[in-house]
Scaffold this motif. Structure first.
Motif, PDB file in Angstrom:
ATOM      1  N   HIS A 194     -19.071 -16.201   4.302  1.00 44.46           N
ATOM      2  CA  HIS A 194     -19.268 -15.244   3.216  1.00 44.46           C
ATOM      3  C   HIS A 194     -18.529 -13.929   3.437  1.00 44.46           C
ATOM      4  N   MET A 197     -16.250 -12.206   0.988  1.00 47.29           N
ATOM      5  CA  MET A 197     -16.625 -11.143   0.063  1.00 47.29           C
ATOM      6  C   MET A 197     -16.442  -9.796   0.751  1.00 47.29           C
TER       7      MET A 197
ATOM      8  N   LYS C 106     -23.128  -3.567   0.086  1.00 50.95           N
ATOM      9  CA  LYS C 106     -21.948  -3.612  -0.776  1.00 50.95           C
ATOM     10  C   LYS C 106     -22.397  -3.486  -2.223  1.00 50.95           C
ATOM     11  N   LEU C 111     -16.419  -5.114  -5.834  1.00 53.14           N
ATOM     12  CA  LEU C 111     -15.736  -6.357  -5.456  1.00 53.14           C
ATOM     13  C   LEU C 111     -14.532  -6.595  -6.358  1.00 53.14           C
ATOM     14  N   GLY C 127     -22.786 -14.324  -0.115  1.00 49.92           N
ATOM     15  CA  GLY C 127     -22.375 -12.941   0.132  1.00 49.92           C
ATOM     16  C   GLY C 127     -23.385 -11.964  -0.433  1.00 49.92           C
ATOM     17  N   PHE C 128     -23.829 -12.221  -1.660  1.00 51.89           N
ATOM     18  CA  PHE C 128     -24.846 -11.358  -2.263  1.00 51.89           C
ATOM     19  C   PHE C 128     -26.105 -11.342  -1.400  1.00 51.89           C
ATOM     20  N   LYS C 130     -26.409 -11.714   1.698  1.00 48.71           N
ATOM     21  CA  LYS C 130     -26.258 -11.020   2.980  1.00 48.71           C
ATOM     22  C   LYS C 130     -26.092  -9.509   2.793  1.00 48.71           C
ATOM     23  N   PHE C 131     -25.533  -9.116   1.664  1.00 50.08           N
ATOM     24  CA  PHE C 131     -25.117  -7.716   1.542  1.00 50.08           C
ATOM     25  C   PHE C 131     -25.832  -6.901   0.465  1.00 50.08           C
ATOM     26  N   VAL C 132     -26.490  -7.618  -0.430  1.00 49.52           N
ATOM     27  CA  VAL C 132     -27.040  -6.898  -1.589  1.00 49.52           C
ATOM     28  C   VAL C 132     -28.554  -7.081  -1.624  1.00 49.52           C
TER      29      VAL C 132
END
Lengths: 288, 657, 133
Positions: A194, A197, C106, C111, C127-128, C130-132
């Protein structure tokens, strides 16, 4: 024979060739991948904090729906496989969590499903010897690097598909279709996942390591079993090639694409044109 | 003319790769007196030895030379085979063409190795021609044993010998047997109470018919040799008649004077007439004479007044007695390095910086606090304790170079004891490495960390000082590469184990060897771990180096089994390689007496028929002589010769070169 | 650095252990996780050091570092850990401690569009996660 099949989001969209080639290969081997009547996203990641029960609801819903159609469910994407298999184990073994989740999704499910990867179907249900016998276009002389990535193998106690440090299932399949598997040290290392990203630099470095490791051992084509691995490796290769003296780019394909080709399936179902680098010139060069 | 056989061994490829053994054999054949030669792949193998014996018999040989490995390896083997084939074992000699030739001459053309092997073998052949048959010496064995030191190692040795049916004299310097183990609270890794497992053995030793215990006693002189030692023991005055004393305790209860308790490591006081601890064996008090006003100034004498059986005797004096024994176990134990040497840790200056042994007493149910963890300064329960390992150990600059071996384990134990007694207490341990290489030891340390929350910090403490009533410990955690500071309530130092101050004196009394640290040397670190270089004297426990209780017990039992084996026959055979004095040429200068490291040479008076002294001469005691040859070198008048290594033999070998 | 008893067992540390099911004291600092981590080149402190600081109760030292945000969750650390301690889980727990407070690592609008258009769904979804927040 019909096999309940969970494609997942990515195989329905950006990784369509992975899906179509697998279906085609299945037909050639005498079974059918029957898509679940109802399915949703698995969550694209098994929650690493055990207190995150909400992260288990989506995959449990997938499993509960799949259970209505049989006692197995098969996936192609390594991440879906990882999430479903591990969720299934939690629901099966942790009664307290099962109760919370099934109450929430308003479905009954007890973890009695067998979550399979397509590799397992080929190895344990069909048998690699049968696959070999069905090959019409043996990929003789093609040096292929089998890239496992992370999610297919780890954590071992949950996944158990093969030895997580020295797996061979992938190579065994490639050998059955006539390839010459190339063993390379980074075959179980991470592609960057991931980090795609926003941290492409990390992906480029990790995927670059994988590519260099495989090509350095003589691989002419890299074979993957995960759309994200496929994406990261493909995306990183140009930078990798530009920054590394003597590095020659190679095609990167899903294992089902090579499998379908070897089983003599129609090329239009295999989606070779969608790969960043076409594998067909290599196939032609090798005369297969 | 002698009839000599020469057997050249190839030792597989060990010799053959750089020595042409066939050529060596052929060369030897040319020498006068050599009637048989051969070269063979493995002379020490069964077929090799059969061949050897057959050759002796068929060729009627009267002497043999085996050119092979070091005599350390197979001299015994071939001497035994020679004896079976009918020739005196001392007419069999080994020429070392492996360690001293083939292994050190890598010349693959074999020229160097072969030439040197020829020389070495020829020298031994010439020497052999001068060999005289020798007979083993038989010495009578006195089947009593002496054990010096009444700690766990000595007690175990004494019990095992006594159970084997032999008499044992157990000599202990302190007023009670028990040693350091008696001071410990619990023992790792089983956490059973030290006294609970030790005191039954102490009592068993006290009650055993075959064991005689002399406490408050020291060995002053040892004469004689294996099987026949004569030991002088000083029994220090206890000022109490042991025979009459019932151990009732009236005397020490009434005694009005106190002194620091040695047993409690200075954490508590004891009376001036005292037993070191309640389970003392024997349960007889002693008077600490330098601190007793009655003995020093003739004031008080209360103890004598309250003593029912009237056993206090202020006039008592040291007694000297002599015991005859056949073997000795040395089990004199260890002591701790003085912590004051490490000023940075504040021991002696900061009251709540204590030693590991003091912590043992604090944690012990029989200790000064009844097992409560209380700091010495104000008796408060410490909320956090810092344990510092390797205080003096592994410290070449200020301490000792070796590892004290038990500190890692007892520190882990301390953190657990602390935690079990102070539930919300935090233990910190500064360590360099964790050495937990015993059965269930690693798991024990992990338990301290994982179950009892000991915080282990990899690094050394740089200094300990006081600030606002707290002890500040400043050190490193190398794992996080950070300098760390801890506010502690108490600090415990894992002090290095060192040899006893008296170790060298005792070693000289016994004639045994010790290393630069004062620990006694075993004969061989692997193959003879409990023997000393002096036959008949064995080692047990920490006097030979830091070790834990199981090892000490094992050594005690091992020494005992060696002694029981020695005592299993009435006589014992000794190698006849001993020195002899030629009475005609000895001029009684006594250089040999001074030189002999085994005190094996006596001054003998030669008298005429009327009993008048005619002259003096040196006399070698064959039981004590180890055949080292120092006296031969020291003798100015060439009056001493070593059987098996006579001047004549040695010169014959040199001349053959 | 001052070591404090109360920090070692602080509320935050207990929360982290509860959340992850890991016990940091089980780690004996062999360093295998750091040895095999494919992203260690990018980390300000290595995974084993993260666990070390957690053992010492120094949560802020860990929060200051980028390590948790560059961990890819490949599980190589856990898969080879002789004590079955999962650095990956602990790092996930640390991320969660931030995200569950509603702080994004993030922002979605930052992005790049080509990524959102071309990347496989699973990259975006994971990704979302993990980061959001």
């Amino acid at each position: 024979m019909k096999i309940p099949y969970y494609p997942g989001c990515t195989l329905s969209t950006t990784a369509k060739p992975f899906d179509t080639s697998a279906r085609a290969a299945a037909v050639a081997l005498g079974f059918e991948m029957e898509e679940l009547k109802q399915w949703n996203c698995c969550g694209a990641g098994f929650p690493l904090t055990p207190d995150n029960i909400i992260g288990l609801t989506a995959p449990t819903k997938v499993l509960a729906n799949a259970r209505k159609e049989g006692d197995t469910v098969t996936t192609l994407c390594s991440v879906c496989y990882n999430v479903l298999k591990r969720t299934n184990k939690v629901v099966r073994d942790d009664k307290e969590k099962r109760r919370i989740i099934t109450d929430f999704i308003e479905e009954e499910y007890d973890g009695s499903l067998d979550v399979l990867h397509f590799f397992e179907v080929l190895r344990d249900k069909v048998g690699f010897d049968k696959v070999k016998a069905a090959v019409k276009r043996p990929l003789t002389g093609i040096k292929a690097g089998a890239y496992y990535g992370c999610m297919l193998l780890r954590p071992f106690e949950d996944m158990g598909i093969d030895n997580c440090e020295a797996p061979t299932v992938f190579e065994d399949l490639l050998e059955a279709i006539g390839c010459e598997p190339v063993d390379f040290p980074d075959k179980i290392e991470c592609c960057g996942a991931h980090m795609a990203m926003g941290r492409e630099d990390i992906v480029e470095k990790l995927s670059g390591n994988v590519m260099q490791s495989a090509v350095g051992r003589g691989a002419e084509v890299i074979v993957t079993s995960c759309p994200l691995c496929q994406y990261n490796l493909e995306k990183s290769q140009p930078a990798m090639a530009a920054g590394t003296a003597g590095y020659r780019p190679v095609p990167i394909v899903y294992f089902t694409q090579l499998l379908g080709y070897a089983l003599g399936q129609d090329e239009t179902t295999l989606g070779f044109e969608s790969n960043a680098m076409d594998v067909r010139p290599l196939l032609k060069e090798k005369g297969v | 003319m002698p009839r000599i056989g020469v057997f050249v061994c190839q030792c597989g490829n060990n010799i053959e790769s750089t020595v042409e053994t066939k050529e060596v054999a052929e060369e030897m054949e040319k020498l006068p007196g050599v009637v048989y030669t051969c070269s063979y792949k493995f002379m020490c193998s069964s077929p090799g030895q059969d061949m050897f014996k057959k050759a002796i018999e068929e060729n009627n040989l009267d002497g043999v030379v085996v050119s092979a490995c070091s005599p350390h390896m197979h001299e015994k083997t071939f001497r035994k085979a020679s004896e079976k084939a009918g020739i005196n074992p001392y007419k069999c000699e080994i020429a070392n063409i492996r360690e001293q030739c083939s292994w050190v001459h890598p010349d693959k053309t074999k020229a160097v190795g072969t030439a040197k092997s020829v020389d070495l073998t020829r020298m031994v052949i010439e020497r052999l021609k001068k060999n005289r048959p020798l007979k083993t010496i038989n010495i009578p064995v006195n089947k009593r044993a002496l054990v010096i030191g009444g700690g766990i190692a000595g007690i175990q040795a004494a019990l095992d010998i006594a159970e084997g049916g032999r008499e044992v004299i157990l000599v202990e310097r302190e007023p009670s047997i028990g040693g350091n183990m008696a001071k410990l609270s619990e023992t790792f890794p089983t956490m059973d109470c030290s006294q609970c497992i030790l005191t039954p053995k102490m009592v068993e030793a006290e009650l055993h018919d075959n064991i005689k215990i002399y406490t408050y006693s020291e060995v002053e002189k040892v004469d004689g040799y294996i099987g026949n030692f004569s030991v002088r023991i000083r029994r220090k005055a206890k000022y109490v008649d042991e025979e009459k004393c019932t151990g009732c305790g009236a005397c020490w209860e009434k005694c009005p004077f106190k002194s620091d308790s040695e047993f409690e490591m200075g954490l508590n006081k004891r009376k001036v007439i005292y037993t070191p601890f309640p389970q003392a064996v024997p349960n007889v008090p002693v008077i600490d004479a330098p601190n007793c006003p009655k003995i020093q100034k003739d004031k008080c004498g209360l103890c004598a007044k309250v003593c029912g059986p009237q056993c206090i005797d202020f006039e008592q004096e040291d007694k000297i007695l002599t015991e005859e024994v056949g073997a000795i176990v040395v089990a004199t134990g260890y002591q701790l390095m003085p912590n004051e040497r490490f000023g940075e840790y504040g021991y002696g200056r900061i009251k709540d910086v204590i030693s590991g042994m003091q912590f043992e007493r604090l944690a012990s149910a029989s200790g000064p606090t009844g097992g409560k963890i209380q700091r010495p300064s104000d008796g408060k329960e410490p909320g956090s304790v810092v344990f510092i390992q390797c205080v003096g150990s592994r410290d070449e600059a200020k301490g000792v170079s070796y590892c004290s071996k038990v500190c890692c384990m007892y520190t882990a134990k301390h953190t657990m004891l602390y935690r079990h007694k102070v539930h919300d207490g935090q233990a910190y341990v500064f360590y360099m490495d964790i050495r937990s290489g015993g059965k269930r030891y690693e798991e024990f340390v992990r338990r301290a960390i994982e179950h009892d929350d000991a915080m282990y910090l990899r690094g050394r403490v740089s200094r300990v000082y006081e600030r606002d009533g707290k002890i500040i410990v400043q050190g490193a955690d190398t794992l996080s590469a950070s300098q760390v500071e801890i506010e502690a309530d108490m600090v415990v130092l894992a002090t290095a184990i060192v040899s006893r101050t008296s170790a060298a004196t005792v070693a000289k009394t016994l004639g045994i060897a010790y290393d630069k640290h004062g620990f006694y040397n075993e004969y061989h670190p692997k193959m003879k771990p409990v023997e000393t270089v002096t036959a008949g004297i064995f080692l047990a426990g920490t006097c030979m180096g830091p070790m834990d209780i199981p090892e000490s017990v094992m050594m005690g039992s091992a020494s005992a089994s060696k002694i029981l084996a020695l005592f299993s026959s009435d006589e014992m055979a000794r190698e006849p390689i001993t020195a002899h004095v030629n009475a005609m040429t000895c001029n009684a200068c006594w250089d040999c007496v001074t030189a002999c490291p085994y005190t094996a040479i006596d001054k003998e008076e030669v008298k005429d028929r009327k009993g008048n002294t005619v002259r003096w001469q040196a006399q070698v005691n064959p039981g004590l002589c180890q055949g080292c040859g120092v006296c031969v070198a020291a003798c100015r008048s060439k009056a001493v010769d070593l059987a098996g290594y006579t001047d004549e033999q040695v010169y014959a070998a040199i001349n053959a070169f | 650095m001052k070591l404090e008893k109360k920090e070692i067992k602080s509320e935050a540390m207990q929360q982290l252990e509860r959340m992850t099911g890991e016990e940091v004291r089980d780690c004996y600092q062999c360093g295998n996780c750091s040895g095999g981590c494919p992203v260690s080149f990018e980390m300000e402190i290595a995974p084993s050091q993260v666990i070390r600081f957690l053992q010492l109760g120094k949560l802020e030292e860990v929060m200051r570092a980028n390590t948790m945000w560059v961990c890819v969750g490949c599980l190589q650390c856990y898969s080879r850990c002789p004590k079955s301690v999962s650095a990956a889980k602990l790092l996930e727990g640390l991320r969660q401690m931030v995200l569950r407070k509603g702080e994004n690592h993030k922002e979605i609008e930052d992005l790049p569009f080509p990524f959102l258009k071309n990347a496989p769904q699973q990259a975006i979804v994971s990704g979302f996660r993990k980061f959001v927040s």
